[in-house]
Design a protein around this motif. Sequence first.
Motif, PDB file in Angstrom:
ATOM      1  N   UNK A 257       0.839  -1.211   0.000  1.00  0.00           N
ATOM      2  CA  UNK A 257       0.000   0.000   0.000  1.00  0.00           C
ATOM      3  C   UNK A 257       0.862   1.244   0.000  1.00  0.00           C
ATOM      4  N   UNK A 258       1.950   1.229   0.771  1.00  0.00           N
ATOM      5  CA  UNK A 258       2.843   2.387   0.807  1.00  0.00           C
ATOM      6  C   UNK A 258       3.529   2.573  -0.534  1.00  0.00           C
ATOM      7  N   UNK A 259       3.899   1.471  -1.159  1.00  0.00           N
ATOM      8  CA  UNK A 259       4.496   1.558  -2.488  1.00  0.00           C
ATOM      9  C   UNK A 259       3.525   2.207  -3.468  1.00  0.00           C
ATOM     10  N   UNK A 260       2.264   1.815  -3.431  1.00  0.00           N
ATOM     11  CA  UNK A 260       1.254   2.411  -4.310  1.00  0.00           C
ATOM     12  C   UNK A 260       1.132   3.909  -4.068  1.00  0.00           C
ATOM     13  N   UNK A 261       1.120   4.310  -2.812  1.00  0.00           N
ATOM     14  CA  UNK A 261       1.042   5.738  -2.486  1.00  0.00           C
ATOM     15  C   UNK A 261       2.278   6.486  -2.976  1.00  0.00           C
ATOM     16  N   UNK A 262       3.431   5.877  -2.806  1.00  0.00           N
ATOM     17  CA  UNK A 262       4.676   6.513  -3.259  1.00  0.00           C
ATOM     18  C   UNK A 262       4.704   6.672  -4.778  1.00  0.00           C
ATOM     19  N   UNK A 263       4.234   5.665  -5.494  1.00  0.00           N
ATOM     20  CA  UNK A 263       4.201   5.739  -6.956  1.00  0.00           C
ATOM     21  C   UNK A 263       3.208   6.814  -7.402  1.00  0.00           C
ATOM     22  N   UNK A 264       2.066   6.904  -6.767  1.00  0.00           N
ATOM     23  CA  UNK A 264       1.089   7.938  -7.120  1.00  0.00           C
ATOM     24  C   UNK A 264       1.649   9.331  -6.848  1.00  0.00           C
ATOM     25  N   UNK A 265       2.355   9.490  -5.747  1.00  0.00           N
ATOM     26  CA  UNK A 265       2.968  10.775  -5.428  1.00  0.00           C
ATOM     27  C   UNK A 265       4.030  11.136  -6.471  1.00  0.00           C
ATOM     28  N   UNK A 266       4.848  10.185  -6.844  1.00  0.00           N
ATOM     29  CA  UNK A 266       5.885  10.431  -7.852  1.00  0.00           C
ATOM     30  C   UNK A 266       5.249  10.822  -9.187  1.00  0.00           C
ATOM     31  N   UNK A 267       4.150  10.183  -9.543  1.00  0.00           N
ATOM     32  CA  UNK A 267       3.460  10.518 -10.800  1.00  0.00           C
ATOM     33  C   UNK A 267       2.938  11.949 -10.760  1.00  0.00           C
TER      34      UNK A 267
ATOM     35  N   UNK B  56       4.230  14.479  -9.017  1.00  0.00           N
ATOM     36  CA  UNK B  56       5.381  15.372  -9.105  1.00  0.00           C
ATOM     37  C   UNK B  56       5.894  15.418 -10.543  1.00  0.00           C
ATOM     38  N   UNK B  57       6.005  14.267 -11.177  1.00  0.00           N
ATOM     39  CA  UNK B  57       6.512  14.223 -12.547  1.00  0.00           C
ATOM     40  C   UNK B  57       5.559  14.918 -13.509  1.00  0.00           C
ATOM     41  N   UNK B  58       4.252  14.830 -13.265  1.00  0.00           N
ATOM     42  CA  UNK B  58       3.280  15.492 -14.132  1.00  0.00           C
ATOM     43  C   UNK B  58       3.524  16.992 -14.160  1.00  0.00           C
ATOM     44  N   UNK B  59       3.900  17.561 -13.035  1.00  0.00           N
ATOM     45  CA  UNK B  59       4.183  19.004 -12.991  1.00  0.00           C
ATOM     46  C   UNK B  59       5.382  19.345 -13.881  1.00  0.00           C
ATOM     47  N   UNK B  60       6.405  18.504 -13.885  1.00  0.00           N
ATOM     48  CA  UNK B  60       7.563  18.735 -14.750  1.00  0.00           C
ATOM     49  C   UNK B  60       7.183  18.590 -16.223  1.00  0.00           C
ATOM     50  N   UNK B  61       6.387  17.575 -16.550  1.00  0.00           N
ATOM     51  CA  UNK B  61       5.969  17.386 -17.937  1.00  0.00           C
ATOM     52  C   UNK B  61       5.119  18.560 -18.412  1.00  0.00           C
ATOM     53  N   UNK B  62       4.227  19.038 -17.553  1.00  0.00           N
ATOM     54  CA  UNK B  62       3.396  20.195 -17.911  1.00  0.00           C
ATOM     55  C   UNK B  62       4.245  21.435 -18.140  1.00  0.00           C
ATOM     56  N   UNK B  63       5.239  21.635 -17.284  1.00  0.00           N
ATOM     57  CA  UNK B  63       6.121  22.797 -17.439  1.00  0.00           C
ATOM     58  C   UNK B  63       6.919  22.711 -18.734  1.00  0.00           C
ATOM     59  N   UNK B  64       7.404  21.524 -19.072  1.00  0.00           N
ATOM     60  CA  UNK B  64       8.158  21.356 -20.314  1.00  0.00           C
ATOM     61  C   UNK B  64       7.262  21.594 -21.531  1.00  0.00           C
TER      62      UNK B  64
ATOM     63  N   UNK C 137      15.872  18.494 -14.986  1.00  0.00           N
ATOM     64  CA  UNK C 137      15.028  18.564 -13.791  1.00  0.00           C
ATOM     65  C   UNK C 137      14.768  17.168 -13.219  1.00  0.00           C
ATOM     66  N   UNK C 138      14.481  16.216 -14.089  1.00  0.00           N
ATOM     67  CA  UNK C 138      14.255  14.852 -13.600  1.00  0.00           C
ATOM     68  C   UNK C 138      15.528  14.267 -12.995  1.00  0.00           C
ATOM     69  N   UNK C 139      16.670  14.612 -13.558  1.00  0.00           N
ATOM     70  CA  UNK C 139      17.939  14.160 -12.993  1.00  0.00           C
ATOM     71  C   UNK C 139      18.175  14.728 -11.612  1.00  0.00           C
ATOM     72  N   UNK C 140      17.808  15.987 -11.427  1.00  0.00           N
ATOM     73  CA  UNK C 140      17.998  16.612 -10.104  1.00  0.00           C
ATOM     74  C   UNK C 140      17.054  15.999  -9.074  1.00  0.00           C
ATOM     75  N   UNK C 141      15.834  15.659  -9.470  1.00  0.00           N
ATOM     76  CA  UNK C 141      14.908  15.088  -8.506  1.00  0.00           C
ATOM     77  C   UNK C 141      15.325  13.680  -8.089  1.00  0.00           C
ATOM     78  N   UNK C 142      16.067  13.002  -8.968  1.00  0.00           N
ATOM     79  CA  UNK C 142      16.544  11.657  -8.649  1.00  0.00           C
ATOM     80  C   UNK C 142      17.891  11.658  -7.959  1.00  0.00           C
TER      81      UNK C 142
END
Length: 67
Positions: free
Chosen positions: A10-20, A22-30, A58-63
């Motif tokens: 369940x925590x993994x699912x929440x973490x993946x949803x959170x990452x998605x 965050x990444x959506x904001x970067x994709x929208x900005x690009x 940006x994705x490199x910095x977040x990782x």
Amino acid sequence: MNGQTPFDPRQLSLDVMHAAEVMAAFFDAADGMRADLQRRGWSPTAAEQIAQSWLMAMLGMTGGGGQ
């Protein structure tokens, strides 16, 4: 015990949803950056390359790649 917490799917699912989210904001900005550059007269190819370079940085910095 080795000090690690047990695997929680369940925590993994929440973490993946959170990452998605965050990444959506970067994709929208690009996407916005690419569209803005094209409105300013940049060629579609150049605008795409600039936006892609920014997105990858940006994705490199977040990782941890920017540390």
